[in-house]
Write a protein that holds these residues in place. Sequence first.
Motif, mmCIF file in Angstrom:
data_model
loop_
_atom_site.group_PDB
_atom_site.id
_atom_site.type_symbol
_atom_site.label_atom_id
_atom_site.label_comp_id
_atom_site.label_asym_id
_atom_site.label_seq_id
_atom_site.Cartn_x
_atom_site.Cartn_y
_atom_site.Cartn_z
ATOM 1 N N LEU A 71 22.213 20.258 -9.668
ATOM 2 C CA LEU A 71 21.005 20.035 -8.877
ATOM 3 C C LEU A 71 19.989 19.290 -9.729
ATOM 4 C CD1 LEU A 71 19.551 20.564 -6.204
ATOM 5 C CD2 LEU A 71 18.677 22.661 -7.202
ATOM 6 N N PRO A 72 19.745 18.003 -9.452
ATOM 7 C CA PRO A 72 18.802 17.251 -10.274
ATOM 8 C C PRO A 72 17.381 17.794 -10.137
ATOM 9 C CG PRO A 72 19.651 15.894 -8.476
ATOM 10 C CD PRO A 72 20.319 17.221 -8.382
ATOM 11 N N THR A 73 16.658 17.749 -11.237
ATOM 12 C CA THR A 73 15.270 18.194 -11.252
ATOM 13 C C THR A 73 14.390 17.110 -10.635
ATOM 14 O OG1 THR A 73 15.715 19.376 -13.289
ATOM 15 C CG2 THR A 73 13.416 19.008 -12.735
ATOM 16 N N PRO A 74 13.466 17.476 -9.722
ATOM 17 C CA PRO A 74 12.589 16.462 -9.136
ATOM 18 C C PRO A 74 11.681 15.847 -10.201
ATOM 19 C CG PRO A 74 12.325 18.590 -8.023
ATOM 20 C CD PRO A 74 13.228 18.797 -9.187
ATOM 21 N N VAL A 75 11.474 14.552 -10.110
ATOM 22 C CA VAL A 75 10.609 13.834 -11.042
ATOM 23 C C VAL A 75 9.737 12.874 -10.245
ATOM 24 C CG1 VAL A 75 12.211 13.960 -12.985
ATOM 25 C CG2 VAL A 75 12.344 12.051 -11.416
ATOM 26 N N PHE A 76 8.669 12.412 -10.858
ATOM 27 C CA PHE A 76 7.817 11.416 -10.241
ATOM 28 C C PHE A 76 8.327 10.030 -10.595
ATOM 29 C CE2 PHE A 76 4.800 14.958 -10.331
ATOM 30 C CZ PHE A 76 4.365 14.917 -9.019
ATOM 31 N N ALA A 77 8.253 9.121 -9.645
ATOM 32 C CA ALA A 77 8.634 7.737 -9.888
ATOM 33 C C ALA A 77 7.386 6.956 -10.276
ATOM 34 C CB ALA A 77 9.261 7.134 -8.639
ATOM 35 N N GLU A 78 7.541 6.046 -11.206
ATOM 36 C CA GLU A 78 6.416 5.229 -11.645
ATOM 37 C C GLU A 78 6.138 4.154 -10.599
ATOM 38 O OE1 GLU A 78 5.107 2.421 -15.410
ATOM 39 O OE2 GLU A 78 7.109 3.252 -15.315
ATOM 40 N N ALA A 79 4.885 3.991 -10.254
ATOM 41 C CA ALA A 79 4.473 2.961 -9.303
ATOM 42 C C ALA A 79 3.677 1.902 -10.046
ATOM 43 C CB ALA A 79 3.624 3.566 -8.196
ATOM 44 N N LEU A 80 4.003 0.650 -9.804
ATOM 45 C CA LEU A 80 3.309 -0.465 -10.429
ATOM 46 C C LEU A 80 2.635 -1.292 -9.346
ATOM 47 C CD1 LEU A 80 6.058 -1.600 -12.931
ATOM 48 C CD2 LEU A 80 4.065 -0.196 -13.408
ATOM 49 N N MET A 81 1.422 -1.728 -9.619
ATOM 50 C CA MET A 81 0.662 -2.531 -8.666
ATOM 51 C C MET A 81 0.607 -3.960 -9.186
ATOM 52 S SD MET A 81 -1.189 -2.063 -5.949
ATOM 53 C CE MET A 81 -2.553 -2.686 -5.034
ATOM 54 N N ASP A 82 1.029 -4.889 -8.365
ATOM 55 C CA ASP A 82 0.967 -6.303 -8.718
ATOM 56 C C ASP A 82 -0.369 -6.832 -8.211
ATOM 57 O OD1 ASP A 82 1.344 -8.918 -9.358
ATOM 58 O OD2 ASP A 82 3.123 -9.208 -8.124
ATOM 59 N N GLU A 83 -1.328 -6.948 -9.114
ATOM 60 C CA GLU A 83 -2.689 -7.352 -8.742
ATOM 61 C C GLU A 83 -2.722 -8.743 -8.104
ATOM 62 O OE1 GLU A 83 -5.287 -5.397 -8.825
ATOM 63 O OE2 GLU A 83 -4.224 -3.765 -9.811
ATOM 64 N N ASP A 84 -1.893 -9.657 -8.608
ATOM 65 C CA ASP A 84 -1.896 -11.022 -8.068
ATOM 66 C C ASP A 84 -1.408 -11.025 -6.622
ATOM 67 O OD1 ASP A 84 -2.790 -11.958 -10.502
ATOM 68 O OD2 ASP A 84 -0.770 -12.366 -11.255
ATOM 69 N N ALA A 85 -0.371 -10.238 -6.327
ATOM 70 C CA ALA A 85 0.165 -10.197 -4.965
ATOM 71 C C ALA A 85 -0.838 -9.544 -4.023
ATOM 72 C CB ALA A 85 1.488 -9.443 -4.940
ATOM 73 N N ALA A 86 -1.526 -8.499 -4.492
ATOM 74 C CA ALA A 86 -2.518 -7.822 -3.647
ATOM 75 C C ALA A 86 -3.673 -8.757 -3.333
ATOM 76 C CB ALA A 86 -3.015 -6.556 -4.325
ATOM 77 N N ALA A 87 -4.126 -9.507 -4.325
ATOM 78 C CA ALA A 87 -5.230 -10.448 -4.108
ATOM 79 C C ALA A 87 -4.802 -11.567 -3.165
ATOM 80 C CB ALA A 87 -5.688 -11.022 -5.442
ATOM 81 N N ALA A 88 -3.594 -12.075 -3.316
ATOM 82 C CA ALA A 88 -3.108 -13.143 -2.440
ATOM 83 C C ALA A 88 -2.963 -12.633 -1.012
ATOM 84 C CB ALA A 88 -1.773 -13.674 -2.949
ATOM 85 N N ASP A 89 -2.518 -11.378 -0.863
ATOM 86 C CA ASP A 89 -2.349 -10.800 0.467
ATOM 87 C C ASP A 89 -3.704 -10.663 1.166
ATOM 88 O OD1 ASP A 89 -0.711 -9.770 2.511
ATOM 89 O OD2 ASP A 89 -1.317 -7.724 1.965
ATOM 90 N N MET A 90 -4.747 -10.303 0.417
ATOM 91 C CA MET A 90 -6.075 -10.151 0.998
ATOM 92 C C MET A 90 -6.622 -11.483 1.482
ATOM 93 S SD MET A 90 -7.770 -7.403 -1.628
ATOM 94 C CE MET A 90 -9.388 -7.529 -0.919
ATOM 95 N N VAL A 91 -6.289 -12.562 0.786
ATOM 96 C CA VAL A 91 -6.796 -13.883 1.149
ATOM 97 C C VAL A 91 -6.003 -14.459 2.325
ATOM 98 C CG1 VAL A 91 -7.069 -16.243 0.321
ATOM 99 C CG2 VAL A 91 -7.656 -14.334 -1.162
ATOM 100 N N GLU A 92 -4.700 -14.234 2.358
ATOM 101 C CA GLU A 92 -3.847 -14.863 3.364
ATOM 102 C C GLU A 92 -3.843 -14.143 4.711
ATOM 103 O OE1 GLU A 92 0.030 -15.223 1.730
ATOM 104 O OE2 GLU A 92 -0.648 -16.348 -0.002
ATOM 105 N N HIS A 93 -3.924 -12.814 4.710
ATOM 106 C CA HIS A 93 -3.771 -12.046 5.941
ATOM 107 C C HIS A 93 -5.059 -11.308 6.281
ATOM 108 C CE1 HIS A 93 0.490 -12.862 5.722
ATOM 109 N NE2 HIS A 93 0.519 -12.395 4.489
ATOM 110 N N PRO A 94 -5.469 -11.385 7.546
ATOM 111 C CA PRO A 94 -6.697 -10.681 7.937
ATOM 112 C C PRO A 94 -6.514 -9.169 7.891
ATOM 113 C CG PRO A 94 -5.692 -11.762 9.832
ATOM 114 C CD PRO A 94 -4.898 -12.143 8.637
#
Length: 125
Positions: A71-94
């Motif tokens: 039975l594997p022990t539950p662990v947290f997965a690391e989340a990474l935020m791509d700042e460039d993609a988030a900024a581009a998404d804000m500019v391109e999509h309303p």
Amino acid sequence: MGQVTVFSGPERRRRWSDEERLQILADAFAPGARVADACRRHDVSTGLVYTWRRKLLDAGARQEADVPEMLPTPVFAEALMDEDAAAADMVEHPAIIIDLPRGKRLSIFAAASPVLVAAALKALR
């Protein structure tokens, strides 16, 4: 067609041995496995499987014994935020799109100032 189990007599609940529970948990939480699929195979509810897992992990923590290796022990997965993609998404999509009568559309982007958004919404009244 699915299988139906009918219980009669005073005992109306199924009982699982500790070995059966461990096997079902190992099947449900194996790498790449889906809990819902394992529950269907073993005819067990998903809520019961999660309850068994929680009780097993709690008992292991209290007794300071290792949880079985199967039975594997539950662990947290690391989340990474791509700042460039988030900024581009804000500019391109309303961020907000308001469909108006006669096929008109008002698009509000995340970069718009609150004053500008308030003025546009006030003009629509």
